[in-house]
Design a protein around this motif. Structure first.
Motif, PDB file in Angstrom:
ATOM      1  N   SER A 170     -14.322   6.217   9.419  1.00 14.29           N
ATOM      2  CA  SER A 170     -12.465   7.065   8.996  1.00 14.29           C
ATOM      3  C   SER A 170     -12.039   5.455   8.929  1.00 14.29           C
ATOM      4  CB  SER A 170     -12.418   7.454   9.694  1.00 14.29           C
ATOM      5  OG  SER A 170     -12.750   9.312   9.495  1.00 14.29           O
ATOM      6  N   VAL A 171     -11.924   4.694   9.984  1.00 15.11           N
ATOM      7  CA  VAL A 171     -11.310   4.058  10.371  1.00 15.11           C
ATOM      8  C   VAL A 171     -10.895   2.286   9.254  1.00 15.11           C
ATOM      9  CG1 VAL A 171     -10.583   1.569  12.198  1.00 15.11           C
ATOM     10  CG2 VAL A 171     -10.790   3.884  12.976  1.00 15.11           C
ATOM     11  N   LEU A 172     -12.366   2.287   9.151  1.00 17.55           N
ATOM     12  CA  LEU A 172     -13.219   0.925   8.106  1.00 17.55           C
ATOM     13  C   LEU A 172     -12.616   1.841   6.921  1.00 17.55           C
ATOM     14  CD1 LEU A 172     -16.349   0.056   9.291  1.00 17.55           C
ATOM     15  CD2 LEU A 172     -14.395  -0.956   9.220  1.00 17.55           C
ATOM     16  N   LEU A 173     -12.446   2.557   6.542  1.00 14.91           N
ATOM     17  CA  LEU A 173     -12.111   3.365   4.882  1.00 14.91           C
ATOM     18  C   LEU A 173     -10.393   3.547   4.585  1.00 14.91           C
ATOM     19  CD1 LEU A 173     -12.558   4.604   2.575  1.00 14.91           C
ATOM     20  CD2 LEU A 173     -12.718   6.633   3.595  1.00 14.91           C
ATOM     21  N   GLY A 174      -9.945   3.662   5.851  1.00 12.17           N
ATOM     22  CA  GLY A 174      -8.308   3.130   6.239  1.00 12.17           C
ATOM     23  C   GLY A 174      -7.616   2.180   6.057  1.00 12.17           C
ATOM     24  N   ALA A 175      -8.479   1.087   6.556  1.00 10.98           N
ATOM     25  CA  ALA A 175      -8.081   0.169   6.514  1.00 10.98           C
ATOM     26  C   ALA A 175      -8.415  -0.910   5.258  1.00 10.98           C
ATOM     27  CB  ALA A 175      -9.173  -1.639   7.807  1.00 10.98           C
ATOM     28  N   VAL A 176      -9.757  -0.368   4.131  1.00  8.18           N
ATOM     29  CA  VAL A 176      -9.839  -0.540   2.699  1.00  8.18           C
ATOM     30  C   VAL A 176      -8.933   0.404   2.208  1.00  8.18           C
ATOM     31  CG1 VAL A 176     -10.938  -0.089   0.640  1.00  8.18           C
ATOM     32  CG2 VAL A 176     -12.680  -1.357   3.067  1.00  8.18           C
ATOM     33  N   LEU A 177      -8.440   1.691   1.943  1.00 10.53           N
ATOM     34  CA  LEU A 177      -7.690   1.877   1.404  1.00 10.53           C
ATOM     35  C   LEU A 177      -5.767   1.499   1.626  1.00 10.53           C
ATOM     36  CD1 LEU A 177      -8.486   5.781   2.000  1.00 10.53           C
ATOM     37  CD2 LEU A 177      -8.715   4.226   0.016  1.00 10.53           C
ATOM     38  N   THR A 178      -5.952   1.162   2.920  1.00 13.16           N
ATOM     39  CA  THR A 178      -4.273   0.261   2.797  1.00 13.16           C
ATOM     40  C   THR A 178      -4.166  -1.104   2.556  1.00 13.16           C
ATOM     41  OG1 THR A 178      -4.233   1.336   5.707  1.00 13.16           O
ATOM     42  CG2 THR A 178      -2.745  -0.611   5.164  1.00 13.16           C
ATOM     43  N   ALA A 179      -5.782  -1.211   1.776  1.00 15.20           N
ATOM     44  CA  ALA A 179      -5.513  -3.004   1.628  1.00 15.20           C
ATOM     45  C   ALA A 179      -4.988  -3.064  -0.437  1.00 15.20           C
ATOM     46  CB  ALA A 179      -6.833  -3.507   1.841  1.00 15.20           C
ATOM     47  N   ALA A 180      -5.815  -1.186  -0.493  1.00 15.80           N
ATOM     48  CA  ALA A 180      -5.325  -0.911  -1.724  1.00 15.80           C
ATOM     49  C   ALA A 180      -3.937  -1.029  -1.900  1.00 15.80           C
ATOM     50  CB  ALA A 180      -6.525  -0.058  -1.973  1.00 15.80           C
ATOM     51  N   ALA A 181      -3.682  -0.115  -0.798  1.00 14.90           N
ATOM     52  CA  ALA A 181      -1.960   0.404  -0.926  1.00 14.90           C
ATOM     53  C   ALA A 181      -1.013  -0.937  -1.066  1.00 14.90           C
ATOM     54  CB  ALA A 181      -1.387   1.605   0.307  1.00 14.90           C
ATOM     55  N   PHE A 182      -1.359  -1.842  -0.694  1.00 13.88           N
ATOM     56  CA  PHE A 182      -1.263  -2.939  -1.064  1.00 13.88           C
ATOM     57  C   PHE A 182      -0.722  -3.780  -2.668  1.00 13.88           C
ATOM     58  CE2 PHE A 182       0.395  -2.410   3.962  1.00 13.88           C
ATOM     59  CZ  PHE A 182       1.069  -2.912   3.977  1.00 13.88           C
ATOM     60  N   GLY A 183      -2.307  -3.477  -2.481  1.00 13.21           N
ATOM     61  CA  GLY A 183      -1.982  -4.201  -3.752  1.00 13.21           C
ATOM     62  C   GLY A 183      -1.692  -2.865  -4.898  1.00 13.21           C
ATOM     63  N   ARG A 207       1.915  -3.890  -7.774  1.00 13.61           N
ATOM     64  CA  ARG A 207       2.214  -3.683  -8.580  1.00 13.61           C
ATOM     65  C   ARG A 207       3.143  -3.250  -9.730  1.00 13.61           C
ATOM     66  NH1 ARG A 207      -2.861  -5.569 -11.287  1.00 13.61           N
ATOM     67  NH2 ARG A 207      -4.541  -6.534  -9.700  1.00 13.61           N
ATOM     68  N   LEU A 208       3.298  -2.494  -8.683  1.00 11.40           N
ATOM     69  CA  LEU A 208       4.347  -1.132  -9.867  1.00 11.40           C
ATOM     70  C   LEU A 208       6.019  -2.215  -9.776  1.00 11.40           C
ATOM     71  CD1 LEU A 208       4.437   1.286  -6.277  1.00 11.40           C
ATOM     72  CD2 LEU A 208       3.539   1.549  -8.701  1.00 11.40           C
ATOM     73  N   PRO A 209       6.166  -1.506 -10.954  1.00 16.10           N
ATOM     74  CA  PRO A 209       7.071  -2.589 -11.429  1.00 16.10           C
ATOM     75  C   PRO A 209       8.987  -2.515 -11.006  1.00 16.10           C
ATOM     76  CG  PRO A 209       7.212  -0.132 -12.597  1.00 16.10           C
ATOM     77  CD  PRO A 209       6.412  -0.693 -11.530  1.00 16.10           C
ATOM     78  N   VAL A 210       8.969  -1.412  -9.585  1.00 16.07           N
ATOM     79  CA  VAL A 210       9.538  -1.430  -8.884  1.00 16.07           C
ATOM     80  C   VAL A 210       9.553  -1.949  -7.768  1.00 16.07           C
ATOM     81  CG1 VAL A 210      10.709   0.709  -9.911  1.00 16.07           C
ATOM     82  CG2 VAL A 210       9.213   0.831  -7.662  1.00 16.07           C
ATOM     83  N   ALA A 211       8.851  -2.051  -7.032  1.00 16.36           N
ATOM     84  CA  ALA A 211       8.266  -3.232  -6.274  1.00 16.36           C
ATOM     85  C   ALA A 211       8.832  -4.252  -5.939  1.00 16.36           C
ATOM     86  CB  ALA A 211       6.913  -2.970  -5.712  1.00 16.36           C
ATOM     87  N   ALA A 212       9.528  -4.969  -4.901  1.00 14.19           N
ATOM     88  CA  ALA A 212      10.696  -5.858  -5.275  1.00 14.19           C
ATOM     89  C   ALA A 212       9.860  -7.223  -4.035  1.00 14.19           C
ATOM     90  CB  ALA A 212      11.606  -5.767  -4.618  1.00 14.19           C
TER      91      ALA A 212
END
Length: 213
Positions: free
Chosen positions: A96-109, A113-118
């Motif tokens: 769960s922790v490893l998958l959570g870390a992967v999902l966190t990295a994916a969230a930052f990626g 890419r969102l057009p509203v992100a600064a």
């Protein structure tokens, strides 16, 4: 303020991973309380935040409900239901922790890419998405109803941060109404968990789905 905000948001991510890696329900509830306080403090540390009476009052209410009242209700629920640990989750704690870390990295990626992100602004969006995914992971990989309620709260914290990242400002009655709705939802879930445990002697969602008429 900017450096302190980065520390607070990093703390939110670490709390997500800590909740995914613990089997103790009491610790998990305390973690979500700490996260609630961090979530409430984060907007006040953002550059350009206005320290008016209305926003300060709203954040104080959010911290009170998210950081103290909801955890107290959940602690009372597990005390009455006599449950202490999450036993045999659908997905192990290390995984769960490893998958959570992967999902966190994916969230930052994804947020980048969102057009509203600064890019130069506070990372409210990626941390919000990461918390939303962590809450979802808690809900789908745990068997105890209490842990699934905690996952629901983490998801709501993620939505709160995501909204801050978008710069959306809701009218005060709407914001207070959302917080009160969330409080009522947790209160009702606590009552339901108590009665489920009293009637069936189990808080496992997996066992409850196997009930037949």
């Amino acid at each position: 303020m900017g450096a302190l905000l980065e520390i607070v948001l990093a703390g939110v991510v670490l709390v997500n991973l800590a909740m995914l890696g613990t089997s103790r329900l009491r610790s998990c509830i305390r973690f979500v309380g700490v996260q609630g306080v961090l979530i409430g403090l984060a907007p006040a540390l953002a550059p350009g935040w206005s320290y008016g009476l209305r926003p300060v009052a709203l954040l104080a209410i959010a911290i009170l409900i998210k950081g103290f009242l909801m955890p107290w209700l959940l602690l009372r629920a597990i005390r009455e239901a006599h449950v202490r640990r999450e036993i045999e989750p659908f997905l192990g704690y290390t995984a769960s922790v490893l998958l959570g870390a992967v999902l966190t990295a994916a969230a930052f990626g994804f947020a980048a890419r969102l057009p509203v992100a600064a890019p130069a602004g506070p990372p409210f969006l990626p941390v919000g998405v990461a918390s939303l995914l962590a809450g979802t992971l808690l809900m789908v990989t745990r068997k105890k109803a209490v842990t699934q309620v905690i996952g629901y709260l983490v998801m709501e914290n993620g939505i709160f941060l995501f909204g801050q990242g978008l710069g959306a400002e809701l009218p005060a009655p709407v914001e207070i109404g959302i917080l009160l709705d969330l409080l009522v939802a947790v209160f009702v879930m606590g009552i339901a968990m108590f009665h489920i445990n009293r009637e069936f002697d189990s808080m496992s969602v997996h066992q409850l789905t196997e009930l037949r008429d």
